[in-house]
Design a protein around this motif. Structure first.
Motif, PDB file in Angstrom:
ATOM      1  N   SER A 324      -5.790  74.727  23.783  1.00 32.47           N
ATOM      2  CA  SER A 324      -5.135  75.777  24.582  1.00 32.47           C
ATOM      3  C   SER A 324      -4.707  75.237  25.935  1.00 32.47           C
ATOM      4  CB  SER A 324      -6.078  76.945  24.834  1.00 32.47           C
ATOM      5  OG  SER A 324      -6.467  77.482  23.641  1.00 32.47           O
ATOM      6  N   GLU A 325      -5.586  74.444  26.560  1.00 30.49           N
ATOM      7  CA  GLU A 325      -5.218  73.909  27.883  1.00 30.49           C
ATOM      8  C   GLU A 325      -4.013  73.000  27.789  1.00 30.49           C
ATOM      9  OE1 GLU A 325      -7.884  72.627  30.744  1.00 30.49           O
ATOM     10  OE2 GLU A 325      -9.411  74.121  30.285  1.00 30.49           O
ATOM     11  N   LEU A 326      -3.976  72.199  26.729  1.00 25.90           N
ATOM     12  CA  LEU A 326      -2.843  71.282  26.551  1.00 25.90           C
ATOM     13  C   LEU A 326      -1.554  72.090  26.355  1.00 25.90           C
ATOM     14  CD1 LEU A 326      -1.739  68.378  26.032  1.00 25.90           C
ATOM     15  CD2 LEU A 326      -2.217  68.754  23.612  1.00 25.90           C
ATOM     16  N   ILE A 327      -1.624  73.115  25.506  1.00 27.95           N
ATOM     17  CA  ILE A 327      -0.426  73.925  25.245  1.00 27.95           C
ATOM     18  C   ILE A 327       0.032  74.602  26.540  1.00 27.95           C
ATOM     19  CG2 ILE A 327       0.451  75.971  24.016  1.00 27.95           C
ATOM     20  CD1 ILE A 327      -1.450  75.159  21.691  1.00 27.95           C
ATOM     21  N   HIS A 328      -0.953  75.115  27.293  1.00 23.70           N
ATOM     22  CA  HIS A 328      -0.632  75.790  28.553  1.00 23.70           C
ATOM     23  C   HIS A 328       0.067  74.812  29.515  1.00 23.70           C
ATOM     24  CE1 HIS A 328      -1.088  78.628  31.795  1.00 23.70           C
ATOM     25  NE2 HIS A 328      -1.622  77.676  32.537  1.00 23.70           N
ATOM     26  N   ALA A 329      -0.499  73.622  29.624  1.00 24.31           N
ATOM     27  CA  ALA A 329       0.069  72.633  30.550  1.00 24.31           C
ATOM     28  C   ALA A 329       1.467  72.201  30.084  1.00 24.31           C
ATOM     29  CB  ALA A 329      -0.856  71.424  30.636  1.00 24.31           C
ATOM     30  N   LEU A 330       1.616  71.994  28.775  1.00 23.39           N
ATOM     31  CA  LEU A 330       2.916  71.553  28.260  1.00 23.39           C
ATOM     32  C   LEU A 330       3.976  72.651  28.430  1.00 23.39           C
ATOM     33  CD1 LEU A 330       1.802  69.686  25.003  1.00 23.39           C
ATOM     34  CD2 LEU A 330       2.853  68.643  27.000  1.00 23.39           C
ATOM     35  N   SER A 331       3.565  73.930  28.204  1.00 23.73           N
ATOM     36  CA  SER A 331       4.540  75.022  28.366  1.00 23.73           C
ATOM     37  C   SER A 331       5.003  75.103  29.813  1.00 23.73           C
ATOM     38  CB  SER A 331       3.968  76.391  28.009  1.00 23.73           C
ATOM     39  OG  SER A 331       3.114  76.300  26.961  1.00 23.73           O
ATOM     40  N   GLY A 332       4.065  74.864  30.744  1.00 23.58           N
ATOM     41  CA  GLY A 332       4.412  74.887  32.164  1.00 23.58           C
ATOM     42  C   GLY A 332       5.501  73.859  32.469  1.00 23.58           C
ATOM     43  N   GLN A 333       5.430  72.730  31.827  1.00 28.25           N
ATOM     44  CA  GLN A 333       6.371  71.640  32.115  1.00 28.25           C
ATOM     45  C   GLN A 333       7.648  71.719  31.299  1.00 28.25           C
ATOM     46  OE1 GLN A 333       6.651  69.180  34.179  1.00 28.25           O
ATOM     47  NE2 GLN A 333       4.732  69.564  35.243  1.00 28.25           N
ATOM     48  N   PHE A 334       7.499  72.042  30.006  1.00 29.06           N
ATOM     49  CA  PHE A 334       8.645  71.911  29.092  1.00 29.06           C
ATOM     50  C   PHE A 334       9.139  73.251  28.552  1.00 29.06           C
ATOM     51  CE2 PHE A 334       6.120  67.998  28.756  1.00 29.06           C
ATOM     52  CZ  PHE A 334       7.088  67.017  28.952  1.00 29.06           C
ATOM     53  N   GLY A 335       8.555  74.355  28.989  1.00 27.42           N
ATOM     54  CA  GLY A 335       8.942  75.670  28.443  1.00 27.42           C
ATOM     55  C   GLY A 335       8.054  76.019  27.253  1.00 27.42           C
ATOM     56  N   LYS A 336       8.088  77.296  26.867  1.00 27.45           N
ATOM     57  CA  LYS A 336       7.150  77.803  25.859  1.00 27.45           C
ATOM     58  C   LYS A 336       7.396  77.257  24.450  1.00 27.45           C
ATOM     59  CE  LYS A 336       4.688  81.960  26.832  1.00 27.45           C
ATOM     60  NZ  LYS A 336       4.614  82.014  28.268  1.00 27.45           N
ATOM     61  N   ASP A 337       8.664  77.001  24.130  1.00 27.19           N
ATOM     62  CA  ASP A 337       9.017  76.709  22.738  1.00 27.19           C
ATOM     63  C   ASP A 337       8.726  75.283  22.295  1.00 27.19           C
ATOM     64  OD1 ASP A 337       9.773  79.249  22.480  1.00 27.19           O
ATOM     65  OD2 ASP A 337      11.928  78.875  22.796  1.00 27.19           O
ATOM     66  N   LYS A 338       9.011  74.330  23.179  1.00 19.96           N
ATOM     67  CA  LYS A 338       9.020  72.920  22.744  1.00 19.96           C
ATOM     68  C   LYS A 338       7.725  72.504  22.048  1.00 19.96           C
ATOM     69  CE  LYS A 338      10.332  68.388  24.585  1.00 19.96           C
ATOM     70  NZ  LYS A 338      10.475  67.518  23.662  1.00 19.96           N
ATOM     71  N   TYR A 339       6.595  72.936  22.596  1.00 17.92           N
ATOM     72  CA  TYR A 339       5.314  72.520  22.002  1.00 17.92           C
ATOM     73  C   TYR A 339       4.552  73.679  21.354  1.00 17.92           C
ATOM     74  CZ  TYR A 339       6.014  67.872  23.805  1.00 17.92           C
ATOM     75  OH  TYR A 339       6.524  66.614  24.019  1.00 17.92           O
ATOM     76  N   GLY A 340       5.273  74.761  21.052  1.00 16.24           N
ATOM     77  CA  GLY A 340       4.654  75.933  20.412  1.00 16.24           C
ATOM     78  C   GLY A 340       3.994  75.570  19.094  1.00 16.24           C
ATOM     79  N   PHE A 341       4.498  74.534  18.432  1.00 16.09           N
ATOM     80  CA  PHE A 341       3.958  74.148  17.115  1.00 16.09           C
ATOM     81  C   PHE A 341       2.492  73.719  17.195  1.00 16.09           C
ATOM     82  CE2 PHE A 341       5.933  70.263  18.859  1.00 16.09           C
ATOM     83  CZ  PHE A 341       4.911  69.339  18.701  1.00 16.09           C
ATOM     84  N   LEU A 342       2.047  73.329  18.388  1.00 17.09           N
ATOM     85  CA  LEU A 342       0.653  72.864  18.503  1.00 17.09           C
ATOM     86  C   LEU A 342      -0.357  73.978  18.234  1.00 17.09           C
ATOM     87  CD1 LEU A 342       0.857  70.541  21.643  1.00 17.09           C
ATOM     88  CD2 LEU A 342       0.552  69.846  19.274  1.00 17.09           C
ATOM     89  N   LYS A 343       0.087  75.235  18.385  1.00 16.98           N
ATOM     90  CA  LYS A 343      -0.832  76.375  18.175  1.00 16.98           C
ATOM     91  C   LYS A 343      -1.311  76.433  16.725  1.00 16.98           C
ATOM     92  CE  LYS A 343       1.109  79.451  21.555  1.00 16.98           C
ATOM     93  NZ  LYS A 343       2.355  80.167  21.667  1.00 16.98           N
ATOM     94  N   ARG A 344      -0.480  75.987  15.808  1.00 17.71           N
ATOM     95  CA  ARG A 344      -0.814  76.131  14.379  1.00 17.71           C
ATOM     96  C   ARG A 344      -1.588  74.928  13.863  1.00 17.71           C
ATOM     97  NH1 ARG A 344       4.366  77.774  15.194  1.00 17.71           N
ATOM     98  NH2 ARG A 344       5.244  75.807  14.472  1.00 17.71           N
ATOM     99  N   ARG A 345      -2.239  74.185  14.727  1.00 13.73           N
ATOM    100  CA  ARG A 345      -2.953  72.971  14.323  1.00 13.73           C
ATOM    101  C   ARG A 345      -4.455  73.224  14.232  1.00 13.73           C
ATOM    102  NH1 ARG A 345       0.886  68.891  15.272  1.00 13.73           N
ATOM    103  NH2 ARG A 345       2.658  69.850  14.274  1.00 13.73           N
ATOM    104  N   SER A 346      -5.118  72.350  13.499  1.00  9.47           N
ATOM    105  CA  SER A 346      -6.543  72.537  13.318  1.00  9.47           C
ATOM    106  C   SER A 346      -7.248  71.183  13.412  1.00  9.47           C
ATOM    107  CB  SER A 346      -6.714  73.183  11.942  1.00  9.47           C
ATOM    108  OG  SER A 346      -7.988  73.023  11.470  1.00  9.47           O
ATOM    109  N   GLY A 347      -8.387  71.167  14.105  1.00  5.03           N
ATOM    110  CA  GLY A 347      -9.192  69.941  14.145  1.00  5.03           C
ATOM    111  C   GLY A 347      -8.973  69.096  15.381  1.00  5.03           C
ATOM    112  N   LEU A 348      -9.562  67.913  15.309  1.00  6.61           N
ATOM    113  CA  LEU A 348      -9.649  67.023  16.458  1.00  6.61           C
ATOM    114  C   LEU A 348      -8.294  66.483  16.916  1.00  6.61           C
ATOM    115  CD1 LEU A 348     -12.145  65.863  17.945  1.00  6.61           C
ATOM    116  CD2 LEU A 348     -12.159  63.981  16.335  1.00  6.61           C
TER     117      LEU A 348
END
Ligand SMILES: Cc1ncc(COP(=O)(O)O)c(C=O)c1O
Length: 398
Positions: A324-348
């Motif tokens: 979540s922190e990574l997605i939050h930080a990436l959205s801050g920099q690149f906008g909400k969409d570019k890294y939205g795919f990370l939400k659907r990931r699982s595991g390490l």
């Protein structure tokens, strides 16, 4: 002149090679996102409390350090199977599942690979991409390794239809390696509906599933992560499971895992067990004791099992928090969409969708180490190092 003058060196291992490079790097702000190990808030591997407690018991109880049988400690094997298949299903499958204690998950894959190469097939299909060592392990077992389509780099998602189409064209008795959960390196797993389709296809086409189960508990939960394996077992597959206790017990260096083989009936199971034991005997003879004793001690003690399960929950929670922190930080920099795919990931792990050339620059210029596929270990992230990682990503993006 040496007798071995003609020996050519092989390239460094893509993951352990990077880890060695990281250790030699003198920069104080270097960041390690490479190896598949769970790191706590200290960014270090920590010994679990349940493991320490089990070791205290073992010191008191241990009577000798004699050899284990070729297939390992039966107590450990039983507990491992309960963890994989669940207690109820274990009872139903009794007599049809053979289990062996192995030298980590790697040893389980190799033991199964050696058996299959000798008895069944000289060809194996692994996902594209996969954990790089799958290729080395099965090649070393004497197999040709082919890749089935798995990940779509454009959509950053599993390309299920392509995977299905490819697998449906394979010849009978083809061996298919499946990541039971927390796919390494992509973090993309099939849904339950997709697992059901895969199961039906593999049964119809008489393909052999070989589940790699290295991250039980790191995805959705200990039982939830075993869902696909249990479903396949209920559907009547003859199948292989390589489990690792490196990650969820943090017993990396103890080298503890198990190989389970589910066969149609007791006779077949006994026959193949005899072959597998022979393969172990001429390779390492019998597995080391300590890791299996720790796992068995924990899983045979209600209090320690509860403690361990809580620790697995905490590890999974930290993985989710860092995602979540990574997605939050990436959205801050690149906008909400570019890294939205990370939400659907699982595991390490997650693949960030970076090119190898960008990864090379992140390592060289910023000391941010990740594998060339763009895979990161989420537990290598911290509040402190996230800004540096983002800076490296931004400055190296062309
Ligand atoms: C997908 C996968 N399978 C198997 C293993 C092997 O684990 P072990 O260290 O127990 O040999 C790993 C380790 O990183 C892995 O990522």
């Amino acid at each position: 002149m040496s007798l071995f003058e003609k020996v050519e060196p092989v390239p460094p291992d893509p993951i352990f090679g990077l880890a060695a490079r990281f250790r030699k790097d003198k920069r104080s702000n270097k960041i390690d996102l490479t190896l598949g190990v769970y790191k706590g808030k200290s960014l270090k591997i920590e010994i679990l409390r349940s493991v320490k407690e089990a070791e205290k018991i073992l010191i008191k109880m241990e009577k000798d350090k004699g050899y284990l049988p070729m297939g390992g400690d039966e107590r450990f094997v039983q507990e491992s199977q309960k963890l994989i298949f669940g207690e109820a299903l274990c009872k139903t499958l009794k007599g049809k599942v053979f289990g062996a204690q192995t030298v980590g998950g790697t040893g389980a894959l190799r033991l199964g690979g050696d058996f299959l190469a000798r008895e069944v097939t000289k060809c194996v299909y692994v996902s594209d991409p996969t954990w790089p060592n799958h290729i080395g392990i099965f090649e070393a077992a004497g197999m040709e390794v082919k890749k089935y389509p798995y990940y779509n780099k454009e959509t950053h998602a599993l390309d299920f239809q392509k995977m299905l189409d490819y697998l449906s064209a394979l010849p009978e008795k083809s061996l298919v390696v499946l990541h039971a959960c927390c796919h390494n390196p992509t973090g993309c797993d099939p849904t339950q509906a997709e697992w059901k389709e895969l199961s039906a296809l593999l049964l119809k086409k008489k393909l052999i599933p070989f589940f790699d189960f290295a991250y039980q508990g790191f995805g959705r939960g200990l039982d939830e992560d075993a869902w696909a394996i249990r479903y396949f077992a209920e559907q009547g597959h003859e199948m292989f499971v390589a489990a690792s206790y490196s990650k969820n017990f943090a017993l990396y260096g103890e080298r503890i895992g198990s190989l389970s083989i589910l066969a149609k009936n007791e006779q077949v199971s006994q026959n193949l067990a005899s072959v597998v034991r022979r393969i172990a005997r001429v390779n390492y003879s019998n597995p080391p004791r300590h890791g299996g004793e720790i796992v068995a001690t924990i899983l045979q003690d209600l209090g320690l099992t509860k403690l361990w399960k809580g620790e697995v929950d905490q590890m999974r929670k930290r993985i989710e928090e860092m995602r979540s922190e990574l997605i939050h930080a990436l959205s801050g920099q690149f906008g909400k969409d570019k890294y939205g795919f990370l939400k659907r990931r699982s595991g390490l792990f997650s693949m960030l969708g970076l090119e190898g050339s960008q990864v090379d620059r992140m390592i060289e210029e910023y000391g941010v180490y990740l594998t060339r596929s763009g895979r990161i270990n989420l537990t290598g992230l911290s509040e402190d190092n996230l800004p540096n990682i983002l800076e490296a990503m931004i400055k190296t993006a062309s």
